[in-house]
Design an enzyme around this catalytic site. Sequence first.
Site, PDB file in Angstrom:
ATOM      1  N   HIS A  98       0.838  -1.201   0.000  1.00 24.90           N
ATOM      2  CA  HIS A  98       0.000   0.000   0.000  1.00 24.90           C
ATOM      3  C   HIS A  98       0.874   1.253   0.000  1.00 24.90           C
ATOM      4  CE1 HIS A  98      -3.500   2.485   1.445  1.00 24.90           C
ATOM      5  NE2 HIS A  98      -2.513   3.171   2.008  1.00 24.90           N
ATOM      6  N   GLU A  99       1.897   1.269   0.841  1.00 27.15           N
ATOM      7  CA  GLU A  99       2.765   2.442   0.925  1.00 27.15           C
ATOM      8  C   GLU A  99       3.615   2.597  -0.329  1.00 27.15           C
ATOM      9  OE1 GLU A  99       2.163   4.542   3.118  1.00 27.15           O
ATOM     10  OE2 GLU A  99       0.911   3.265   4.374  1.00 27.15           O
ATOM     11  N   HIS A 120       1.555   4.262  -2.879  1.00 26.21           N
ATOM     12  CA  HIS A 120       1.499   5.718  -2.689  1.00 26.21           C
ATOM     13  C   HIS A 120       2.687   6.387  -3.379  1.00 26.21           C
ATOM     14  CE1 HIS A 120      -1.947   6.595  -0.250  1.00 26.21           C
ATOM     15  NE2 HIS A 120      -1.566   5.861   0.783  1.00 26.21           N
ATOM     16  N   GLU A 176      -6.528   6.843  -1.336  1.00 24.47           N
ATOM     17  CA  GLU A 176      -6.395   5.667  -0.476  1.00 24.47           C
ATOM     18  C   GLU A 176      -6.961   4.424  -1.158  1.00 24.47           C
ATOM     19  OE1 GLU A 176      -4.853   4.988   2.452  1.00 24.47           O
ATOM     20  OE2 GLU A 176      -3.993   6.966   2.106  1.00 24.47           O
TER      21      GLU A 176
END
Length: 288
Positions: A140-141, A144, A219
């Site tokens: 997930h990071e 980003h 997100e």
Amino acid sequence: MFTRIGLFLLTNLAVLVLASVVMSVSGVNPSQMSGLLVMAAIFGFGGSIISLLLSKFMAKRGTGAVVITEPRNPTERWLLDTVARQAKAAGIGMPEVAVYDAPEINAFATGANRNNALVAVSTGLLHNMSEDEAEAVLGHEIAHVANGDMITMALLQGVLNTFVIVLARVVGGVIDSALSGNREGGGRGFAYYIIVFVLEMVFGLGATVIAMWFSRHREFRADQGGASLAGRQKMIAALERLKLNHGQSTLPTQIAAFGIAGSTAKKLFLSHPPLDERIAALRASTVA
């Protein structure tokens, strides 16, 4: 990165041109107008760029994150290997990997460059998540970073800041003129500065709502990215773990929007969508 900066510079310019037209119609002196536009651009846009450039330094200082240079244990070796594999798959440079001491389950990514970013995880995450769940959070990071979310958020905030500065003074000038009539000397009265101060708070609130709406949107994209890098079931399991252990984020304000876990504010001001919505979106996705 340069494409994004160009796009937001054009948007910022459009805001300034629109403000220029409005101020001309309102009868604002051209010299005053030029000065306001320059000031708004410098303080509105420049401040966000500086914050972006200092983001890694401020994140480390604010959380006490310690960058892993040489792994001291199997967990740190696993963290470095996992981030390296995911970064390669996402087509970005290897980020710095750090651990910060906090009981919450959380992680964040920051940095002004997708090839020179920072990914940090809390000790609470390492103690309370399985490797599969932690792998999904790291994905997930990394998503980003690969999506350029830190850059985009900073530029968006710059445009919004500029808009708030200009609009507060334009509207404030109109209100002050209407209240004062033909003031002797033609200058601004003390009431003008009070009006501008109030309007900046009001318009700033609206700008925050817009920034948080975009933050919630990205997100969902980062969850999809994490699912692509680690697997959809792992990403769903990570979010379900967050739901079971969810608490108030203790990340500093400037990086809170980049954590895996959000705050408990009212929905309009949430940087993250509710976990149930994120899980439902993943269950409905076509990512394997």
